[in-house]
Design an enzyme around this catalytic site. Structure first.
Site, PDB file in Angstrom:
ATOM      1  N   TYR A   1     -11.375   6.797  44.679  1.00 46.12           N
ATOM      2  CA  TYR A   1     -12.609   7.120  44.845  1.00 46.12           C
ATOM      3  C   TYR A   1     -13.102   7.855  43.003  1.00 46.12           C
ATOM      4  CZ  TYR A   1     -15.923  11.259  45.826  1.00 46.12           C
ATOM      5  OH  TYR A   1     -16.817  11.785  45.989  1.00 46.12           O
ATOM      6  N   ALA A   2     -12.201   8.310  42.775  1.00 41.54           N
ATOM      7  CA  ALA A   2     -12.452   9.264  41.461  1.00 41.54           C
ATOM      8  C   ALA A   2     -12.883   7.681  40.047  1.00 41.54           C
ATOM      9  CB  ALA A   2     -11.598   9.691  40.981  1.00 41.54           C
ATOM     10  N   ALA A   3     -12.423   6.541  40.225  1.00 40.08           N
ATOM     11  CA  ALA A   3     -12.398   5.478  39.468  1.00 40.08           C
ATOM     12  C   ALA A   3     -13.642   5.503  39.619  1.00 40.08           C
ATOM     13  CB  ALA A   3     -11.273   4.565  39.293  1.00 40.08           C
TER      14      ALA A   3
ATOM     15  N   SER B   1     -19.027  12.131  41.066  1.00 46.93           N
ATOM     16  CA  SER B   1     -18.449  13.025  42.236  1.00 46.93           C
ATOM     17  C   SER B   1     -17.570  13.479  40.459  1.00 46.93           C
ATOM     18  CB  SER B   1     -17.964  12.515  42.805  1.00 46.93           C
ATOM     19  OG  SER B   1     -16.471  13.816  42.615  1.00 46.93           O
TER      20      SER B   1
ATOM     21  N   GLY C   1     -26.425   7.897  54.153  1.00 48.08           N
ATOM     22  CA  GLY C   1     -25.653   8.937  54.344  1.00 48.08           C
ATOM     23  C   GLY C   1     -26.471   9.881  54.904  1.00 48.08           C
TER      24      GLY C   1
ATOM     25  N   LYS D   1     -16.265   6.438  41.577  1.00 43.71           N
ATOM     26  CA  LYS D   1     -17.853   7.019  40.931  1.00 43.71           C
ATOM     27  C   LYS D   1     -17.373   7.155  39.360  1.00 43.71           C
ATOM     28  CE  LYS D   1     -18.896   8.319  44.915  1.00 43.71           C
ATOM     29  NZ  LYS D   1     -20.147   8.170  45.185  1.00 43.71           N
TER      30      LYS D   1
ATOM     31  N   ASP E   1     -23.493   0.061  58.125  1.00 46.38           N
ATOM     32  CA  ASP E   1     -22.988  -0.006  56.808  1.00 46.38           C
ATOM     33  C   ASP E   1     -23.327  -0.403  55.472  1.00 46.38           C
ATOM     34  OD1 ASP E   1     -20.323   0.754  55.191  1.00 46.38           O
ATOM     35  OD2 ASP E   1     -18.386  -0.764  56.983  1.00 46.38           O
ATOM     36  N   VAL E   2     -23.678   0.332  54.991  1.00 43.02           N
ATOM     37  CA  VAL E   2     -23.980  -0.262  53.277  1.00 43.02           C
ATOM     38  C   VAL E   2     -23.046  -0.010  52.864  1.00 43.02           C
ATOM     39  CG1 VAL E   2     -26.284   1.293  53.668  1.00 43.02           C
ATOM     40  CG2 VAL E   2     -24.497   2.330  52.783  1.00 43.02           C
TER      41      VAL E   2
ATOM     42  N   ASN F   1     -26.406   8.048  48.363  1.00 42.32           N
ATOM     43  CA  ASN F   1     -25.641   9.687  48.581  1.00 42.32           C
ATOM     44  C   ASN F   1     -24.417   8.897  49.107  1.00 42.32           C
ATOM     45  OD1 ASN F   1     -24.718  12.393  49.858  1.00 42.32           O
ATOM     46  ND2 ASN F   1     -25.041  11.497  51.502  1.00 42.32           N
TER      47      ASN F   1
END
Length: 253
Positions: free
Chosen positions: A153-155, A139, A17, A157, A58-59, A85
């Site tokens: 997203y939070a979960a 994050s 990224g 990370k 696209d990783v 990243n």
């Protein structure tokens, strides 16, 4: 070399990224330190520094991660530094009940499994040489989730942070440093898009949405988000120091 810039001469680095925001700032920072850098993103790169190799992939997919790992080892002849990243949230607002299986799976693929797959492909080269540094960019949301728009997203990370600690415990004694950097609210294009989604969903203006987001994270003493360059300094520090753990940038710069 300017004062204060770690000597990363001849170090071979991959930054995922790396065409925007924190990733781009990290690429520039490592290049300034003397590293040879490969970076990757899903979209075409613009104006990368001379000598940086770009791999369009696209990783978040198994095929993309495998292609990036193979290209990195081929271009650099090995690997010393990996900065995971890539990440972000494209989930719609509306809370936990608005997220379906496809949105959860996509978020896990991008924010967790991309790192797992690349580590699995690149760690053997590091272990063979007995040295290396891996930085997982997590994050603030790994422990301060925003339920309305970015819960998945939070979960993911949070899972990445736990995964990172486990890998660190395993490979640290064999010469591989594995660390995390957990940025707080950083003014990137992705952050601006998140603010726009929050503004649309709540029916308020951009400035009010930005302040609402900062307030939800406990406030920022300096009254502004962090800058990508400031987070890149933390990442570069992690690649150049024999330390283990997590650096938080949770209170802004």
């Amino acid at each position: 070399m300017p004062a204060g810039i770690a000597d990363l001469s001849e170090k071979r680095a991959l930054v995922t990224g790396g065409t925007k925001g924190i990733g781009r700032a990290t690429v520039l920072r490592l290049v300034r330190g003397g590293a040879r850098v490969v970076t990757t993103a899903r979209s075409d790169a613009d104006e990368l520094p001379d000598g940086v190799t770009f791999v369009k992939a696209d990783v978040g997919t198994a095929r993309g991660a495998a292609a990036v790992a193979a290209a990195t080892l081929e271009q650099l002849g090995g690997i010393d530094i990996v900065v995971h990243n890539v990440g972000g949230s494209t989930s719609r607002g509306g809370g936990v009940l608005a997220l379906d299986d496809d949105e959860w799976q996509h978020t896990l693929d991008v924010d967790l499994l991309s790192a797992v797959r690349l580590d699995r492909a690149l760690l053997p080269a590091m272990l063979a040489q007995g040295s290396g540094a891996i930085v997982h960019v997590t994050s603030i949301q790994r422990r301060m989730p925003l339920h309305d728009a970015t819960l998945a997203y939070a979960a993911a990370k949070a899972a990445l942070a736990t995964y990172s600690k486990g890998v660190s415990n395993e490979v640290g004694p064999r010469g591989i440093r594995v660390n995390t950097v957990a940025p707080g609210f950083t003014e990137t294009t992705a952050a601006t898009a998140l603010i726009a989604r929050l503004a649309e969903h709540t029916g308020i203006g951009m400035d009010a949405a930005r302040q609402k987001l900062m307030d939800s994270l406990g406030g920022i003493p300096l009254g502004r988000p962090a800058r990508p360059e400031e987070v890149a300094e933390l990442i570069a520090f992690r690649t150049d120091r024999t330390i283990d753990g997590t650096i938080d940038a949770t209170a802004g710069p």
